[in-house]
Scaffold this motif. Sequence first.
Motif, PDB file in Angstrom:
ATOM      1  N   ARG A  32      -8.573   3.684  -1.850  1.00 39.27           N
ATOM      2  CA  ARG A  32      -9.211   4.121  -2.973  1.00 39.27           C
ATOM      3  C   ARG A  32      -8.104   5.121  -3.681  1.00 39.27           C
ATOM      4  O   ARG A  32      -7.748   5.007  -5.035  1.00 39.27           O
ATOM      5  CB  ARG A  32     -10.402   4.572  -3.121  1.00 39.27           C
ATOM      6  CG  ARG A  32     -11.569   3.378  -2.778  1.00 39.27           C
ATOM      7  CD  ARG A  32     -12.955   3.915  -2.544  1.00 39.27           C
ATOM      8  NE  ARG A  32     -13.202   4.518  -3.909  1.00 39.27           N
ATOM      9  CZ  ARG A  32     -13.691   4.053  -4.849  1.00 39.27           C
ATOM     10  NH1 ARG A  32     -14.185   2.526  -4.795  1.00 39.27           N
ATOM     11  NH2 ARG A  32     -14.315   4.748  -5.995  1.00 39.27           N
ATOM     12  N   GLU A  35      -5.269   3.647  -5.237  1.00 42.40           N
ATOM     13  CA  GLU A  35      -5.680   2.995  -6.717  1.00 42.40           C
ATOM     14  C   GLU A  35      -6.005   4.077  -7.659  1.00 42.40           C
ATOM     15  O   GLU A  35      -6.393   3.593  -8.650  1.00 42.40           O
ATOM     16  CB  GLU A  35      -6.688   1.895  -6.348  1.00 42.40           C
ATOM     17  CG  GLU A  35      -6.499   0.774  -5.424  1.00 42.40           C
ATOM     18  CD  GLU A  35      -5.236  -0.041  -5.962  1.00 42.40           C
ATOM     19  OE1 GLU A  35      -5.154  -0.353  -7.185  1.00 42.40           O
ATOM     20  OE2 GLU A  35      -4.324  -0.468  -5.339  1.00 42.40           O
ATOM     21  N   THR A  60     -14.153  -1.075  -1.721  1.00 44.69           N
ATOM     22  CA  THR A  60     -12.999  -0.402  -1.666  1.00 44.69           C
ATOM     23  C   THR A  60     -12.428  -0.507  -3.210  1.00 44.69           C
ATOM     24  O   THR A  60     -11.872   0.546  -3.872  1.00 44.69           O
ATOM     25  CB  THR A  60     -11.924  -0.892  -0.820  1.00 44.69           C
ATOM     26  OG1 THR A  60     -12.611  -0.536   0.579  1.00 44.69           O
ATOM     27  CG2 THR A  60     -10.453   0.103  -0.860  1.00 44.69           C
ATOM     28  N   PHE A  61     -12.150  -1.425  -3.732  1.00 44.12           N
ATOM     29  CA  PHE A  61     -11.621  -1.803  -4.831  1.00 44.12           C
ATOM     30  C   PHE A  61     -12.383  -2.052  -6.315  1.00 44.12           C
ATOM     31  O   PHE A  61     -11.746  -2.458  -7.240  1.00 44.12           O
ATOM     32  CB  PHE A  61     -10.388  -2.966  -4.741  1.00 44.12           C
ATOM     33  CG  PHE A  61      -9.516  -2.938  -3.666  1.00 44.12           C
ATOM     34  CD1 PHE A  61      -8.638  -1.854  -3.576  1.00 44.12           C
ATOM     35  CD2 PHE A  61      -9.613  -3.539  -2.307  1.00 44.12           C
ATOM     36  CE1 PHE A  61      -7.659  -1.646  -2.591  1.00 44.12           C
ATOM     37  CE2 PHE A  61      -8.791  -3.277  -1.268  1.00 44.12           C
ATOM     38  CZ  PHE A  61      -7.664  -2.288  -1.482  1.00 44.12           C
ATOM     39  N   TYR A  73      -7.353  -8.846  -1.263  1.00 39.15           N
ATOM     40  CA  TYR A  73      -7.897  -7.762  -1.021  1.00 39.15           C
ATOM     41  C   TYR A  73      -8.214  -7.246   0.379  1.00 39.15           C
ATOM     42  O   TYR A  73      -8.229  -6.132   0.742  1.00 39.15           O
ATOM     43  CB  TYR A  73      -8.585  -7.288  -2.243  1.00 39.15           C
ATOM     44  CG  TYR A  73      -8.153  -6.957  -3.521  1.00 39.15           C
ATOM     45  CD1 TYR A  73      -7.606  -5.760  -3.840  1.00 39.15           C
ATOM     46  CD2 TYR A  73      -8.180  -7.980  -4.565  1.00 39.15           C
ATOM     47  CE1 TYR A  73      -7.121  -5.597  -5.167  1.00 39.15           C
ATOM     48  CE2 TYR A  73      -7.788  -7.755  -5.863  1.00 39.15           C
ATOM     49  CZ  TYR A  73      -7.017  -6.255  -6.120  1.00 39.15           C
ATOM     50  OH  TYR A  73      -6.694  -6.318  -7.439  1.00 39.15           O
TER      51      TYR A  73
END
Length: 222
Positions: A32, A35, A60-61, A73
């Motif tokens: 994370r 990102e 997570t995404f 992913y």
Amino acid sequence: MKLTPPKAILFDLDGTLVDTAPDFYDVVNSLRADEGLPALDHERIREQVSNGGIALACLTFEITADHNDIQAYRMRVLDRYSTCIGSLSGYFPGFDETIKGIEAAGIRWGIATNKPRAYTDPLLANLGIHCDSVICPEDVSQSKPAPDALLLGAQQLNVNASECWYVGDHLRDMEAAKAAGMLAIAARFGYLEASDNGSLWPVDLWIEQPTDLLTLIAAHQA
């Protein structure tokens, strides 16, 4: 309830036998951070560990399971996990004593998990866990909640499925146990989500801690 004598006990892995969630706290939050996303509370991550790589990728995404690149992913999560398998994991408290008691009672035991073997074998090796049977998704045509893994585990342990107990922390574990004709034991100390309604699960018995299994065995043998 009259319990049948357990000649063998099979366990789910993540969230039942081994507390693997701590390994995923940094996996999820480091990805994370990559990102530019804020860190999540450990409890939110913990709840998703038993749900597998896709669920962890979604968390997570911040994507959904129908995302076109969901498998990519998922692999990002698993690739990061592969660098730290077992580093912060271990038996849930009480399982050292429980496993010794099971073995002392002459009861064989094994693992039936939806965790891929590429991650299961290193985890068990790193934690020094040895048992009589380890069934992973690659070993069967259908993963839990289908009963295939549990039935194969019973076969490898040389017992009838009806003589085997299955312990898990997820609805699919209980469904698999019932479909296999095994006593379905749910671990309340596992990775249950706040939204889970365990009262609706096809559970024969709940345990609050691993050593409750020894109490059940002793009560039956008395």
